[in-house]
Design an enzyme around this catalytic site. Structure first.
Site, short mmCIF file in Angstrom:
data_model
loop_
_atom_site.label_atom_id
_atom_site.label_comp_id
_atom_site.label_asym_id
_atom_site.label_seq_id
_atom_site.Cartn_x
_atom_site.Cartn_y
_atom_site.Cartn_z
N HIS A 93 -8.45 -1.48 0.26
CA HIS A 93 -7.43 -2.51 0.07
C HIS A 93 -8.19 -3.83 -0.12
CE1 HIS A 93 -4.27 0.02 2.30
NE2 HIS A 93 -5.42 0.62 2.57
N ARG A 145 7.82 -10.50 5.45
CA ARG A 145 7.42 -10.22 6.83
C ARG A 145 8.23 -11.08 7.78
NH1 ARG A 145 0.81 -9.87 5.89
NH2 ARG A 145 0.93 -8.19 4.32
N CYS A 179 0.78 -1.24 0.00
CA CYS A 179 0.00 0.00 0.00
C CYS A 179 0.82 1.29 0.00
CB CYS A 179 -1.03 0.01 1.12
SG CYS A 179 -0.72 -1.08 2.49
N HIS A 199 -5.56 -2.11 -4.74
CA HIS A 199 -5.99 -0.90 -4.04
C HIS A 199 -6.87 -0.09 -4.97
CE1 HIS A 199 -2.26 -2.26 -2.14
NE2 HIS A 199 -2.81 -1.83 -1.02
N ASP A 206 -2.99 -8.76 -4.54
CA ASP A 206 -3.27 -7.52 -3.81
C ASP A 206 -3.84 -6.46 -4.76
OD1 ASP A 206 -3.34 -5.93 -1.60
OD2 ASP A 206 -1.18 -5.71 -1.39
N LYS A 247 -11.91 -3.80 8.49
CA LYS A 247 -11.88 -4.68 7.33
C LYS A 247 -12.95 -5.76 7.42
CE LYS A 247 -8.22 -7.53 9.40
NZ LYS A 247 -7.00 -8.31 9.16
N GLN A 273 0.75 -11.80 -2.83
CA GLN A 273 -0.69 -11.66 -2.66
C GLN A 273 -1.33 -11.20 -3.97
OE1 GLN A 273 -1.01 -8.77 0.50
NE2 GLN A 273 -0.90 -10.31 2.10
#
Length: 349
Positions: free
Chosen positions: A220, A73, A44, A95, A93, A174, A91
């Protein structure tokens, strides 16, 4: 629009995003020749910079991005577990930069996407609304606003959900989805998050109808979640017996003896030309051994070829279910193509 951003960033980026204060323990941070840097644990912050690289009109929103970059991570060694909890991950992922009046329609679209995707795998799911954690950043009034917007979208779509107090991300509430495999076990995969904090911290803007500057809201979203983890979930869901459209190897060609190797090679090459994922075992091992090996690999279809098949220009096809059929090559290809096209979770026989 698919994007990609660098895996390493100056810690100044993580300071602005709040990760340095709220996510430091889960990050890989180190010194470099150009100062302290960190491997990105999330996509992000750098995505915010892409949005900020130009001016935006209200007419151009929503602006939707997708990103499949590697993330890192620093999970504790006792937490990491096979494919389910990894330190380097990918991911699906994304946005979405939107106006406030677009929140419900965008969340509705994403809820439909979650439903459509998991229907393909034959997996049911339940939704959870996760609220502001103790370790959060930003004004609590904005948190209440964001949580209310997610709740309104869930209610408008008549989707049942439970409240998970204090389990939101540090930057926003979320909707998390627990997906259930064929054994009834729950796995947390998809997530939809509503964020007022990062747009505020990065100073994101768009020009409204009256020519005034307004702050967008960011959604997200990850539909499958961490791909490594989801692959692990699929292995459990199908118990290793992947449907044809998903199987890494869709058909395995086995020759009975060296005399039928030439015909087996021809069949194998034809399958590859038809874009069927195939392998061939033309070794001098016994036929029984080759078939046992293919069965243990849970290949959907095993094609056994000997002199009889070569003379008749046919195939003896054994399905993973134990059934057997005599087919012409074109018939087999058509059958498999239909399974792939329909994303069928069952074999044809």
């Amino acid at each position: 629009q698919e994007i990609s951003t660098p895996e390493i960033a100056n810690v100044a980026l993580w300071k602005v995003s709040g990760h340095l204060d709220h996510y430091r323990d889960d990050m890989f941070l180190f010194d470099s020749s150009f100062g302290p840097v960190g491997l990105k644990p999330m996509n992000c912050p750098s995505t915010m910079l892409i949005y900020k690289s130009r001016k935006w009109s209200y007419k151009e929103l929503p602006f939707r991005t997708a990103i499949f970059d590697k993330l890192h991570r620093s999970e504790l060694s006792g937490v990491a577990s096979g494919l389910f909890r990894v330190k380097e991950m990918t991911q699906d992922d994304g946005h979405v930069f939107i106006r406030e009046d677009q929140i419900e329609s965008e969340i509705t679209s994403l809820l439909k996407m979650v439903q459509e995707v998991y229907d393909v795998f034959g997996m049911k799911f339940t939704a959870k609304l996760s609220t502001m954690p103790d370790n959060h950043m930003g004004d609590e009034k904005l948190w209440e606003k964001a949580t209310g917007a997610l709740k309104a979208a869930l209610d408008a779509n008549h989707m049942k959900y439970e409240i998970k107090e204090k389990e939101g991300a540090f930057y926003g509430p979320k909707i998390d989805f627990d997906v259930y495999d064929s054994q009834g076990r729950a796995w947390q995969c998809a997530t939809i998050q509503l964020d007022y904090q990062l747009p505020l911290r990065f100073g994101l803007e768009y020009t409204d109808q009256e020519g005034k500057q307004q702050m967008p809201v960011v959604v997200h979203r990850a539909i499958l979640g961490t791909l490594e983890r989801f692959i692990g979930v699929l292995v459990e869901h199908y118990q290793g017996k992947f449907p044809t459209w998903l199987a890494p190897v869709q058909a395995k060609v086995v020759s009975i003896s060296e005399k039928s190797n030439a015909y087996a090679e021809k069949v194998y090459e034809e399958l590859k030309k038809k874009r069927i994922r195939a392998k061939a075992d033309l070794s001098d091992r016994t036929m029984d051994y080759k078939i046992r090996q293919a069965v243990s690999e849970k290949v959907p279809y095993i094609i056994v070829l000997g002199e009889k098949e070569a003379k008749g220009n046919s195939l003896t096809v054994r399905s993973r279910n134990g059934a057997q059929k005599q087919l012409k090559l074109d018939e087999f290809v058509e059958m498999v193509k239909k399974e792939i096209e329909n994303r069928s979770n069952a074999l044809s026989f």
